[in-house]
Write a protein that holds these residues in place. Sequence first.
Motif, PDB file in Angstrom:
ATOM      1  N   LEU A   1      -2.162  12.069  -7.437  1.00 24.61           N
ATOM      2  CA  LEU A   1      -2.589  12.994  -8.209  1.00 24.61           C
ATOM      3  C   LEU A   1      -2.501  12.778  -9.670  1.00 24.61           C
ATOM      4  CD1 LEU A   1      -1.758  16.028  -6.131  1.00 24.61           C
ATOM      5  CD2 LEU A   1      -3.747  15.287  -6.397  1.00 24.61           C
TER       6      LEU A   1
ATOM      7  N   GLN B   1      -8.631  13.190  -3.526  1.00 27.28           N
ATOM      8  CA  GLN B   1      -9.233  14.400  -3.360  1.00 27.28           C
ATOM      9  C   GLN B   1      -9.194  14.328  -1.665  1.00 27.28           C
ATOM     10  OE1 GLN B   1     -12.527  16.065  -5.221  1.00 27.28           O
ATOM     11  NE2 GLN B   1     -12.059  15.183  -6.942  1.00 27.28           N
ATOM     12  N   ASN B   2      -8.231  14.178  -1.071  1.00 27.21           N
ATOM     13  CA  ASN B   2      -8.154  14.543   0.522  1.00 27.21           C
ATOM     14  C   ASN B   2      -6.887  15.212   0.716  1.00 27.21           C
ATOM     15  OD1 ASN B   2      -6.799  12.155   0.753  1.00 27.21           O
ATOM     16  ND2 ASN B   2      -8.785  11.199   0.150  1.00 27.21           N
ATOM     17  N   LEU B   3      -6.740  15.547   1.998  1.00 29.16           N
ATOM     18  CA  LEU B   3      -5.441  16.120   2.704  1.00 29.16           C
ATOM     19  C   LEU B   3      -4.295  14.933   2.584  1.00 29.16           C
ATOM     20  CD1 LEU B   3      -6.446  18.710   4.953  1.00 29.16           C
ATOM     21  CD2 LEU B   3      -5.337  18.858   2.937  1.00 29.16           C
ATOM     22  N   ARG B   4      -5.320  13.693   3.151  1.00 25.34           N
ATOM     23  CA  ARG B   4      -4.380  12.572   3.614  1.00 25.34           C
ATOM     24  C   ARG B   4      -3.392  12.245   2.347  1.00 25.34           C
ATOM     25  NH1 ARG B   4      -8.520   9.891   4.647  1.00 25.34           N
ATOM     26  NH2 ARG B   4      -8.885   8.710   2.700  1.00 25.34           N
TER      27      ARG B   4
ATOM     28  N   ILE C   1      -2.914  14.219  -0.473  1.00 21.72           N
ATOM     29  CA  ILE C   1      -1.888  15.102  -1.014  1.00 21.72           C
ATOM     30  C   ILE C   1      -0.868  15.315  -0.154  1.00 21.72           C
ATOM     31  CG2 ILE C   1      -1.965  17.793  -0.914  1.00 21.72           C
ATOM     32  CD1 ILE C   1      -4.956  17.611  -1.810  1.00 21.72           C
ATOM     33  N   ALA C   2      -0.977  15.022   1.175  1.00 29.30           N
ATOM     34  CA  ALA C   2       0.133  15.056   2.026  1.00 29.30           C
ATOM     35  C   ALA C   2       1.144  14.008   1.959  1.00 29.30           C
ATOM     36  CB  ALA C   2      -0.136  15.493   3.427  1.00 29.30           C
ATOM     37  N   LEU C   3       0.491  12.942   2.049  1.00 30.85           N
ATOM     38  CA  LEU C   3       1.186  11.528   2.329  1.00 30.85           C
ATOM     39  C   LEU C   3       1.491  10.873   0.702  1.00 30.85           C
ATOM     40  CD1 LEU C   3      -0.603  10.265   5.202  1.00 30.85           C
ATOM     41  CD2 LEU C   3       1.435  11.701   5.353  1.00 30.85           C
TER      42      LEU C   3
ATOM     43  N   ALA D   1       0.719  -1.285  -0.164  1.00 27.39           N
ATOM     44  CA  ALA D   1       0.082   0.045   0.130  1.00 27.39           C
ATOM     45  C   ALA D   1       0.985   1.212  -0.077  1.00 27.39           C
ATOM     46  CB  ALA D   1      -0.955   0.052   1.218  1.00 27.39           C
TER      47      ALA D   1
ATOM     48  N   SER E   1      -3.991   3.012  -1.956  1.00 29.98           N
ATOM     49  CA  SER E   1      -4.136   2.562  -0.537  1.00 29.98           C
ATOM     50  C   SER E   1      -4.252   0.990  -0.359  1.00 29.98           C
ATOM     51  CB  SER E   1      -5.516   3.351   0.089  1.00 29.98           C
ATOM     52  OG  SER E   1      -6.469   3.053  -0.617  1.00 29.98           O
TER      53      SER E   1
ATOM     54  N   THR F   1       3.272   6.723  13.897  1.00 22.93           N
ATOM     55  CA  THR F   1       2.223   7.275  13.071  1.00 22.93           C
ATOM     56  C   THR F   1       1.564   6.437  12.209  1.00 22.93           C
ATOM     57  OG1 THR F   1       3.767   7.834  11.237  1.00 22.93           O
ATOM     58  CG2 THR F   1       3.647   9.242  13.012  1.00 22.93           C
ATOM     59  N   ALA F   2       1.915   5.062  12.140  1.00 21.97           N
ATOM     60  CA  ALA F   2       1.437   4.031  11.362  1.00 21.97           C
ATOM     61  C   ALA F   2       1.742   4.153   9.819  1.00 21.97           C
ATOM     62  CB  ALA F   2      -0.053   3.781  11.708  1.00 21.97           C
ATOM     63  N   ARG F   3       2.838   5.107   9.373  1.00 20.09           N
ATOM     64  CA  ARG F   3       2.905   5.375   8.289  1.00 20.09           C
ATOM     65  C   ARG F   3       4.061   4.539   7.518  1.00 20.09           C
ATOM     66  NH1 ARG F   3       4.827  11.122   5.541  1.00 20.09           N
ATOM     67  NH2 ARG F   3       4.926  10.450   3.446  1.00 20.09           N
ATOM     68  N   LEU F   4       3.346   3.950   6.261  1.00 20.42           N
ATOM     69  CA  LEU F   4       4.304   2.991   5.551  1.00 20.42           C
ATOM     70  C   LEU F   4       5.443   3.619   4.779  1.00 20.42           C
ATOM     71  CD1 LEU F   4       1.581   1.020   4.157  1.00 20.42           C
ATOM     72  CD2 LEU F   4       3.231   0.043   5.881  1.00 20.42           C
TER      73      LEU F   4
END
Lengths: 609, 578, 328, 376
Positions: free
Chosen positions: D347, D335-338, D340-342, D70, D155, D101-104
Amino acid sequence: LEEAPMLAEQVAAGELPPVEERVPSNPRVIDVAESIGEYGGTWSRAFKGPSDRWGPTKLMEERVLRAVMDADQNISYVPGWVESYEANEDSTVFTFTLREGHKWSDGQPVTTRDVQFWYEDVFQNKELMPSTPALYTAAGEAMKLDFLDERTFTVTFAAPYPLFLTVLAKESTGKPGLDRPGFIEPFHYMKNFHPKYADEAALAAAVEANGGQKWTDLWGDKGQIHAWWFNPDMPVLTAWRVATPPPADTVVMERNPFYYAVDAEGNQLPYIDRVEHRLFQDNEALNLMVVQGEIDLQSRHLNANDFTLFKENEDAGDYDVVTWTKASTWTIYPNLNTPDDTLRGLFEDKRVREALNIAIDRETINELAFSGLGEPRQAGPVTGSPFFDAELEKAGTDWDPDLANALLDEAGLTERDSDGYRLRPDGKRLSLVIQTRHNPLLPVLELVQSDWAEIGVEALVRNLDRTLVTQNVETGEFEMVLDAFDRSSIITADPVRFLGRYGFAHNYFKWWSSGGNQGIEPAADHPIRSVWGAWESAQGASSLDEANGYAQDMVSLFKENLWTIGLIGETPAIYVKSDDLKNFPEGLIDDDALRGIGLAQAAQFYFDK
Amino acid sequence: MRNADNLLEIENLSVHFQMRDYKLHAVKGINLEIKPGEVVGVVGESGSGKSLTARAILNLMPRTAQTSGSVKFKSRDGVVSVLDHGRESKEMRNLRGGQIGMIFQEPMTALSPVHSIGQQVMKTLTLHTDLRKNALVDRATELMDLVQLPDPRGMLDKYPHQLSGGMRQRAMIAMALSCNPSLLLADEPTTALDVTTEAQILNLIRGLQEQFNMGVMFITHNFGVVAELADRVTVMNHGIVEEKGTIDEIFYAPKADYTQKLLKLIPRLPEYAMADSTDAVPAKPVDATKKPEAEEVLKVENLKMYFPTEKNWMGKVTQELKAVDDVSFTIRRGETFGLVGESGSGKSTVARAILRAYQPTGGSVKFKAPDGNFHELTELQGDRLRAMRAHMQMVFQDPYSSLNPRMTVEQLIVEPLVNQGETDTKLMREKAANLLLKVGLKTDMLSRYPHAFSGGQRQRIGIARALVTNPSFLVLDESVSALDVSIAAQTISLLKELQDTLKLTYLFITHDLSMISNFADHIGVMQKGKLVEAGDTVEFFANPREDYSRRLLNAVPIPDPRRARALRERRQRELQTA
Amino acid sequence: MLWFIVKRILWSIPTMVLISIATFIIIQLPPGDYVTAYIAELEETGESITAVEAAELRASFGLDRPMIVQYWDWISNIVFYGDFGLSLDWKLPVSDLLWDRIALTLMISTLSLVLTWIIAIPIGVYSATRQYSVFDYVFTVLGFLGRGIPDFLLALVLMWLGFAYFNFHVGGLFSPEMADAPLSMAKFWDLLAHLWVPVVVLATGGAAGLLRVMRANMLEELGKPYVETAYAQGMGEREVVWRYPVRVALNPFFSTVGWALPALISGDVITAVVLNLPTTGPLLLRALLNQDMYMAGGFILILSIFTIIGTLLSDILLTLTDPRIRHA
Amino acid sequence: MTDSSITNDAQEPVVSTIDTAKPLTLMWWRFKRHKLALWSLYFIGFLYFVAAFAEFLAPYDPFKHSKLHAYVPPQQVHLFHEGEFVGPFVYGLERTRDPETARLSFDEDKDKVFPIKFFHRGDTYRFWGLVESDLHFFGIEGGRRDRIYLLGTDSLGRDLLSRLIYGGRITLSVGLIGVFFSFVIGISLGSIAGLIGGRVDAAIQRLAEFVRSIPTIPLWLGLAAALPIHWDPVFVYLLITVILALIGWTNLARVVRGHFMTIRNQDFVLAAQLSGAKPRKVVTKHMLPSMTSYVIAAVTLAIPEMILGETSLSFLGLGLRPPVISWGVLLQDAQNLRSIALAPWLLAPGAAIVLTILAFNFLGDGMRDAADPYQK
Ligand SMILES: Nc1ncnc2c1ncn2[C@@H]1O[C@H](COP(=O)(O)OP(=O)(O)OP(=O)(O)O)[C@@H](O)[C@H]1O
Ligand SMILES: Nc1ncnc2c1ncn2[C@@H]1O[C@H](COP(=O)(O)OP(=O)(O)OP(=O)(O)O)[C@@H](O)[C@H]1O
Ligand SMILES: [Mg+2]
Ligand SMILES: [Mg+2]
């Protein structure tokens, strides 16, 4: 007793009596979560529109009694705005005593007259309440109230009703004004709007000015007079009262100078002077507010998907991400009342339900759609609930596509079409439409879809508008729906999920709850009848323990029948908390039955400056 | 400048267009000079590069043109080498409109459709004079009056589409003359004017030329006009100057073959119709030319066409312009009916009303279709109207605006055929090519668009389009006015030939009385919306009954400089004695 | 002209009647009603009401009456008393809710509309007169960038960039600390600092459209002979272009500009939603989704009146700017 | 009807030898001179080619999720491994999850080298639902878990490139049908109103006002409920675009009408009528071409609207939704900040959309110029 600085000036000017005269002689003492706080500050949060009064409501609502949870997740009840409550031996008579010197937010005393007003002129008024809510009845008869003195009243039921208090602590919808708990009304204020007391001409003028036609337009479901959220003049018992009501873009609540609770050191609560709710329309706008540090404390409308986003911006926004555990489990409900007879037949077959359950790879769903933060589980009481059942939690959650295939074959679904999908007995492809109103959960359904494809079941995912899904559920026009299985901490407070409402057997439930007037009657030997039977026994039990025992039976029946396809539960409830805000406890259970954030006793939060 | 006296010197001017696989040399190194106060007439073949030369003087070439050579103009602030400046440069801006006035060949399309005549005239004035507000309006009104437009003040508020061809042309003239330029470039400025108006306009130009010592480059096909006005003449053919000389040299001692050919072909009024004819009793032409009476094809009865000019707040018409007022005439098969008359008298409107481009206000138009029945055209609708139209065609007065700018010549010409259901593209193409040749164009022009032609060429395309279906009735509105005499003669003889072989019927609207006198069987004269006189051509030219007709005949310019001069002097004498 | 307007107003009466009926029917097309929406909302919060209670609610809102009765009730109150009724959702008079937000909506949408025009028309004209110049390409690419990315996403990206890289405070119209401050220069700057995102987002989408249309029409006109005449009169390029072809090229613009009127009042919903602008658009969206029929119906009725006025204005503009239409 | 007098005396063939190109040929010549337009045409052709052969060109099954992959960022293609030329290859992926942060996050595992193989055998598919095959344009050789993600993953660990390639199919077909319909309706009604005028015009204008006043959201909601829920979302979407066209014509109709009112009395229109052209032909051959530029511009502007419109109705259950793949749907994921940021690579569909509409625009420019007689 300590005085909040915000009020000191008014007291000095004589506009407000000193704090000793404002607080009951026997105030409620709220235990602080960490330390005794300081006065002052404004708590910023956000709301989504007029109906989002639930956020503000839950953070400060007052009840006759309320649940509290300690660090070990033990749940207990304490008196709320009453000094004490008491049930007799067989739970037919309940006695309540009001606090001495307790005052409404406008300084008027709280007496049994206010309760009596509610009982006689609201509860028994057929214009306001054409029917009696079931939770105020036992053995089909409405409760009776007797007023012993200024501070004492009793509630009498025709039959034992041990769960009455549990229900009171949770239930918040009771007409009129829907969102308000019943039992008490500020008589001195509301009488101005009641035809029994008010001057006819003045009342007519008030109705007219508010744009209505009848007096109930002012008061009932259509009116604003009775809703604390819209009417700043309405006297309340809560820690704050609304100062700038909607439709303002920033709704402001200010401290209630007559709030009846103090901390252990005798400081009148709340600590925080003001709560501001900023309007937002889209969740991304809220997320932006969060990462920019504009939110002091909020969980409502925050999504676990955004955990990483919030976490990574903790420093930029000077906040902490604090998690509680959500009591709900994301669940796919097969509709046992679906109009499609063949399909209904299949859903009634436990082998099919089990196959659908075990065909799902919940680990992967948890990993991909919940960043591994949730727990694969079956719908049922949450860990920490007194009704928790470890077996139910894991029922049907072992991923075993081979067994699933075998079960379906066994159920007679052996024929397949050219695309490899199984055929139903009537020769059509076995395809199941899953409706949902939860946009963020579409990836979950995509995964379910591919898992089921492996066992030859086609899932068609339809993301629909909230109202539309509700309408479909209400009319029973659906095959499957994905929704949360919630209210699963104190299930006795509101067991409708177990009884089939808004889920796997909505029309059966309707039949049962309307006494056979509406809905569909289940077959005489249908196992759902035993669930209802258990609940009826619980309601009529003579003691709380007995009632809880019957409730536990319901859980077991649930486990036996595996009516639902629970997926992931116990996901974190994300609370974004500003670094300055103190006394916010971690790790509690987030459930409506425990009144959500209300469990944390917002009155004792404070800002450390 | 080679000669300090010259107002304008064109040296070795060449213009070419890069086509896809060849270069089209439109102007091939011409030289021309104009002195102040001098009128240089430019005559020559249609498509020979006259208009391009005039536009080069303003540096307003089509964007696709490539130009070389030099054009020097003696402006009030010194000599300007026009082609060295950018098209949009400030230097050019100062010259245009103020010092060099230009009358475009096709005034119908040259005016902005969304601005009133007044706005457009006054714009030039504000750009180059200090007049403002009322003075501006006064001057504009005066100009309208000078160019003989009726109701000069009201004219300012009209829009181009409300005016007749001649009226637009006069508005254009007014615009060009408004700032008393020192050089006037007049590109066929009187083609749409009747002879009396034309005479007055020529007078006006002559007057200004004398008063302000204005140099004039006067492009025309009308040798009468040249004879009347020009001091020197330049003859152009195929992009080169064939011959240059004083007016008398050209008229009486032409050297180039081309000039001689042109002079020979000039249409002349029959001698008996000449106003200054000394013969008291003109010799009538032989009767044998008269055709036997044929069947009637078109009967126009009490035709009326009114345009609303004012409405009250309820939208009711309170005042209307009677453009055509109670006009009746008949045309017989195989005949030509010549319609002449004052500019703005309603000729084009009659034509349009007959063909139902307008719904007439009243009256009837009966047309005998090949099926032998009369059809009331004013009442036909839809398919039945279309069926009738198959037998009728019209050549519009303004060729430019009547050609769809987005269609190639081939598409334009074959369109009527396609509309009749013809599908054989090869056949149609051959027809189109043949017709082009017939009207003096070349077949390689088939794939060009209308804007890439000269005015006269476009006119011929219009004629070709009208002829392609062999209609039995044809309206020609000023259809040879932009053609040089030789091509005009060729076209007329083509029309005559068709008439003889196919018994075509023509309604021919023109200002050229000399030409029509040789062509029409009957003549109608219009004035102010009414048909004031109608009758046999010979009769008409010999004995015009109406006063107005006589005036018209008197005003016909005579393509003979000496005679014209004599006549002018005589008129001046008469004026002085009067 | 006057009669034309009077006639059009007369015409608009049956149109309005039809629109009001159709609106009322269409608003109720979706299954369920406000009470269903209310139940859905309760469910989401973990509450429930019984079927009996739901029926009582319907009765108290009058939702159980035949549609025609409801319609008459609604429309007669509007026509005779100017009363748009109570919003079921907000429990406030519809007109109060709208008035509350209309000023700001008008401000933002007018600002972005005018900005769109100010940007797009000159650039369109420029692009046409300098066809295939560097700037023509630049504006084309920028325009389509604005159009190819959904407004919603563009707003989010802009806001995120503003926040993450420039430390701008974004979203809403004021910073929280300024929202309640009295009017001052600082507050004005604060407003400007917030306004750029919505205005940029709204303008890019709209401007690209107008720009390309202007350019196309100008290209069509620039070759016409009357442009030459204007040059021959001695006008400079700018004057020629702006006085002559631009006027003709604006025809499509004038044809539809009147419909900007209802849009001004409703604002751009999606952008307002993501940017958290307190405008009327989200109010309408919410009302429609929640089947708050009086709110939605009243608002739509107002919008349709403005649509009709807008068409009239457009027609008047067309006749004023083009004599060929005036005399047709 | 034969015109003997004209054809008969033409002795020699006059046409065959000379250059009289057909109008279409002329246009093509002019079009070819517009280099950018030509390239755009090739690009669009390429897009359609890719969409047609999506199964073969996409490296993976667009629906196949991968638990371990993911949010993999786009992988870099290398040529040299430890200074040695190996040809195009990617390194293996090393996955870590931040416990906080659970970020991959994914790092290149420099020990694993996976050269890119062309005409590689990978996921099986049925080409156009007919022929079964497992041949892909490219892929990497490696274990079952080793994959190449040139544009990263979403995702659910699905290959974005493959999804983009498949998404083009719907976006470039169904998406454009709506544009077509609304143009047909808009132009027809506008022409009728502008040409006939009077009462007909008044009626059409009132209709436009009416249609514009119809609130769409409840209409869609009603429709969402009325349409059988089993219907294929793509088909439902197609239906919606047609209905959208039924209400989306008003702007164009008014513009066409306004323009027609100014030109309907012009000589060339009269000339066409006099030459016997039927009204429809007068409109299509004479009047509409005079607004070619406008129509082309309007079409190019409508295309992005439709592509993005795909998803704007999705929250009502009507637009395209997953599992259908289209560019609009893919972009919705972003289309969400998640994202765009991560995961900004999500995009990418936006870039595809912008490039495509730019190509359509330049193609339109070229067509406009080709149809413009004033050009060389
Ligand atoms: N834009 C253009 N593109 C190509 N060729 C052109 C263009 N404009 C004019 N021509 C050609 O140039 C030649 C000269 O044209 P010009 O208009 O100067 O003729 P002219 O002498 O004024 O003829 P007329 O008397 O018919 O008006 C013609 O053969 C015409 O076809
Ligand atoms: N559409 C219109 N609207 C208003 N008035 C018009 C319209 N068309 C023509 N007219 C007027 O009608 C009168 C006659 O015009 P028409 O074009 O028939 O004249 P004409 O005889 O052909 O003149 P010319 O010889 O100058 O071409 C003129 O006064 C003109 O202004
Ligand atoms: Mg010429
Ligand atoms: Mg005329």
